[in-house]
Design a protein around this motif. Structure first.
Motif, PDB file in Angstrom:
ATOM      1  N   VAL A 206       0.734  -1.149  -0.043  1.00 47.67           N
ATOM      2  CA  VAL A 206      -0.192   0.019   0.023  1.00 47.67           C
ATOM      3  C   VAL A 206       0.724   1.271  -0.047  1.00 47.67           C
ATOM      4  CG1 VAL A 206      -1.810   1.355   1.118  1.00 47.67           C
ATOM      5  CG2 VAL A 206      -1.675  -1.292   1.064  1.00 47.67           C
ATOM      6  N   GLN A 207       0.883   1.989  -0.939  1.00 50.85           N
ATOM      7  CA  GLN A 207       1.604   3.371  -1.178  1.00 50.85           C
ATOM      8  C   GLN A 207       0.834   4.418  -0.107  1.00 50.85           C
ATOM      9  OE1 GLN A 207       1.734   4.775  -5.270  1.00 50.85           O
ATOM     10  NE2 GLN A 207       3.789   3.823  -5.234  1.00 50.85           N
ATOM     11  N   ASP A 208       1.385   5.150   0.740  1.00 47.89           N
ATOM     12  CA  ASP A 208       1.138   6.135   1.481  1.00 47.89           C
ATOM     13  C   ASP A 208       0.063   5.648   2.577  1.00 47.89           C
ATOM     14  OD1 ASP A 208       2.345   8.375   0.088  1.00 47.89           O
ATOM     15  OD2 ASP A 208       0.894   8.285  -1.276  1.00 47.89           O
ATOM     16  N   LEU A 209       0.479   4.420   3.055  1.00 44.82           N
ATOM     17  CA  LEU A 209      -0.112   3.682   4.321  1.00 44.82           C
ATOM     18  C   LEU A 209      -0.943   4.591   5.217  1.00 44.82           C
ATOM     19  CD1 LEU A 209      -1.135   0.814   5.194  1.00 44.82           C
ATOM     20  CD2 LEU A 209       1.099   0.853   6.539  1.00 44.82           C
ATOM     21  N   ASP A 210      -2.092   4.398   5.402  1.00 47.16           N
ATOM     22  CA  ASP A 210      -2.808   5.195   6.541  1.00 47.16           C
ATOM     23  C   ASP A 210      -3.498   4.276   7.235  1.00 47.16           C
ATOM     24  OD1 ASP A 210      -5.018   4.934   4.791  1.00 47.16           O
ATOM     25  OD2 ASP A 210      -4.941   7.117   4.308  1.00 47.16           O
ATOM     26  N   ALA A 211      -4.550   4.841   8.337  1.00 45.61           N
ATOM     27  CA  ALA A 211      -5.295   4.048   9.081  1.00 45.61           C
ATOM     28  C   ALA A 211      -6.361   3.712   8.360  1.00 45.61           C
ATOM     29  CB  ALA A 211      -5.786   4.953  10.429  1.00 45.61           C
ATOM     30  N   ALA A 212      -6.858   4.259   7.440  1.00 44.23           N
ATOM     31  CA  ALA A 212      -8.382   3.820   6.463  1.00 44.23           C
ATOM     32  C   ALA A 212      -7.578   2.554   5.733  1.00 44.23           C
ATOM     33  CB  ALA A 212      -8.447   4.805   5.653  1.00 44.23           C
ATOM     34  N   ALA A 213      -6.580   2.450   5.486  1.00 49.18           N
ATOM     35  CA  ALA A 213      -6.085   1.281   4.658  1.00 49.18           C
ATOM     36  C   ALA A 213      -6.018   0.039   5.555  1.00 49.18           C
ATOM     37  CB  ALA A 213      -4.552   1.388   3.968  1.00 49.18           C
ATOM     38  N   ILE A 214      -5.688   0.127   6.880  1.00 49.97           N
ATOM     39  CA  ILE A 214      -5.514  -0.708   7.595  1.00 49.97           C
ATOM     40  C   ILE A 214      -6.848  -1.368   7.906  1.00 49.97           C
ATOM     41  CG2 ILE A 214      -5.112  -1.542  10.242  1.00 49.97           C
ATOM     42  CD1 ILE A 214      -2.568   0.454   9.897  1.00 49.97           C
ATOM     43  N   ASP A 220      -9.115  -9.306   5.399  1.00 51.32           N
ATOM     44  CA  ASP A 220      -8.447 -10.288   4.754  1.00 51.32           C
ATOM     45  C   ASP A 220      -7.127 -10.536   5.131  1.00 51.32           C
ATOM     46  OD1 ASP A 220     -10.938 -10.953   3.052  1.00 51.32           O
ATOM     47  OD2 ASP A 220     -10.294  -8.853   2.139  1.00 51.32           O
ATOM     48  N   ASP A 221      -6.558  -9.652   5.969  1.00 53.28           N
ATOM     49  CA  ASP A 221      -5.021  -9.423   6.212  1.00 53.28           C
ATOM     50  C   ASP A 221      -5.029  -9.632   7.600  1.00 53.28           C
ATOM     51  OD1 ASP A 221      -2.262  -8.706   5.323  1.00 53.28           O
ATOM     52  OD2 ASP A 221      -2.616  -7.696   7.026  1.00 53.28           O
ATOM     53  N   ASP A 222      -4.114 -10.673   8.020  1.00 51.48           N
ATOM     54  CA  ASP A 222      -3.774 -11.009   9.592  1.00 51.48           C
ATOM     55  C   ASP A 222      -3.594  -9.803  10.513  1.00 51.48           C
ATOM     56  OD1 ASP A 222      -4.853 -13.705   9.024  1.00 51.48           O
ATOM     57  OD2 ASP A 222      -2.856 -14.589   9.195  1.00 51.48           O
ATOM     58  N   LEU A 227      -4.208  -5.495  14.520  1.00 53.04           N
ATOM     59  CA  LEU A 227      -3.978  -4.274  14.681  1.00 53.04           C
ATOM     60  C   LEU A 227      -5.344  -3.501  14.955  1.00 53.04           C
ATOM     61  CD1 LEU A 227      -1.145  -2.870  12.504  1.00 53.04           C
ATOM     62  CD2 LEU A 227      -0.939  -3.547  14.881  1.00 53.04           C
ATOM     63  N   TRP A 228      -6.568  -3.687  14.156  1.00 58.12           N
ATOM     64  CA  TRP A 228      -7.609  -3.223  14.359  1.00 58.12           C
ATOM     65  C   TRP A 228      -8.302  -3.603  15.516  1.00 58.12           C
ATOM     66  CZ3 TRP A 228      -9.981   0.989  13.590  1.00 58.12           C
ATOM     67  CH2 TRP A 228     -11.531   1.306  13.348  1.00 58.12           C
ATOM     68  N   ALA A 229      -8.371  -4.865  15.506  1.00 49.62           N
ATOM     69  CA  ALA A 229      -9.104  -5.555  16.837  1.00 49.62           C
ATOM     70  C   ALA A 229      -8.320  -4.733  18.179  1.00 49.62           C
ATOM     71  CB  ALA A 229      -8.875  -7.168  16.885  1.00 49.62           C
ATOM     72  N   ASP A 230      -7.200  -4.770  18.244  1.00 51.77           N
ATOM     73  CA  ASP A 230      -6.331  -4.328  19.625  1.00 51.77           C
ATOM     74  C   ASP A 230      -6.823  -3.005  19.738  1.00 51.77           C
ATOM     75  OD1 ASP A 230      -4.988  -4.669  21.675  1.00 51.77           O
ATOM     76  OD2 ASP A 230      -3.137  -3.874  20.637  1.00 51.77           O
TER      77      ASP A 230
END
Length: 308
Positions: A206-214, A220-222, A227-230
């Protein structure tokens, strides 16, 4: 109708609004903060933007919202954590000289709490806890109709409640603060740390990774999912603790990440499951109603009330 000029100084954007006494916004505009330019250049652009928003209107008061630490009584920025190098900036004096009206300074999250209390999701309540979840984690509270500010006017720093003792170092210097796990900037930092340590993740592409991308990749990504669950778990813990201590009628969640239904739903579930029984039956958890303008609205209203 009386109107206040509201200046909201954020880490990534500056917002200027002309706020009426009922909380309505007559005009509003925004521009990137570009905080690395330094306080002089940023304030020049902020005040120029304010001139355009005013468009010849003389404000009755000026309200300034900014993250802390602050000295709101003296009207001075004391080195806000989101504005490196902004040390002892006499923002109230500068605004009063520029705009010819009395000015007040408020913590941005406290101003947001007041805006939502007077004109937003908590306007029919007598008490409120407010949290804004975006690049940082800020908070404010209104108890029995009075805004909580604290002895030095820096109260309401709910992002610095400890949720992981001995955990990640927060921007405030403490270990384990909620902000270090919930804030968008910290989600991104944690993802990059994990991938640098060898964790395989689709986030690497992901270019310019931000919280919205996470958040988008969490299904689908472990790594993104963890991170989001935590983050949701930590935020739920903080809100539940605040509900148990302060017993507000409503909790208002604001900020970019609260647009995610998963966040609001997770907080509601945690409060319903873990808050003290008499409290959890009456408290409501709501998304903010002012569309990200609560700090500006609150700052404007506080300024008008102070000038009255």
């Amino acid at each position: 109708m009386a109107a206040a000029l509201a200046l909201d100084i954020g880490a990534t954007k500056l917002a200027v609004a002309l706020v009426e006494a009922d909380g309505g916004i007559r005009r509003i505009d925004r521009t990137p903060t570009r905080r690395d330019d330094g306080p002089g250049a940023v304030l020049d652009r902020l005040f120029a933007l304010a001139d355009r928003v005013l468009d010849g209107v003389q404000p009755d008061a000026v309200g300034i919202a900014c993250g802390g630490p602050l000295d709101t009584r003296a009207g001075v920025l004391l080195g806000p954590l989101h504005l490196p190098g902004w040390d002892h900036v006499e923002i109230v004096r500068m605004a009063e000289e520029r705009f010819g009206a009395p000015a007040v300074l408020a913590n941005d999250a406290s101003a947001g709490a007041w805006g939502e209390f007077r004109a937003g999701a908590a306007k029919d309540a007598g008490s409120e806890v407010y949290l804004t979840v975006s690049s940082g984690l800020g908070g404010g509270a209104v108890l029995d109709g009075r805004l909580l500010v604290g002895a030095t006017t820096n109260g309401g720093e709910f992002g610095h409640v400890c949720v992981r003792p001995g955990g990640r170092r927060c921007t405030c210097g403490r270990l384990g603060c909620a902000e270090a796990y919930v804030a968008g900037t910290q989600l991104v930092e944690r993802a990059r740390e994990a991938m640098s340590a060898g964790r395989v993740s689709a986030l690497a592409g992901v270019q310019d990774l931000d919280a919205a991308a996470i958040v988008r990749f969490a299904a689908d990504d472990d790594l993104a999912r963890e991170l989001w669950a935590d983050a949701l778990d930590c935020l739920g813990q903080v809100v539940t603790d605040l509900v148990n201590v302060l017993e507000p009628e409503v909790v208002v969640l604001d900020g970019g990440l609260t647009r995610e239904d998963a966040l609001v739903d997770a907080v509601r579930r945690t409060v319903a499951a873990d808050a003290i029984a008499p409290i959890r039956r009456v408290v409501r958890v709501e998304r903010a109603a002012l569309g990200g303008t609560a700090p500006a609205v609150g700052a404007g209203l506080l300024a008008l009330e102070h000038a009255a």
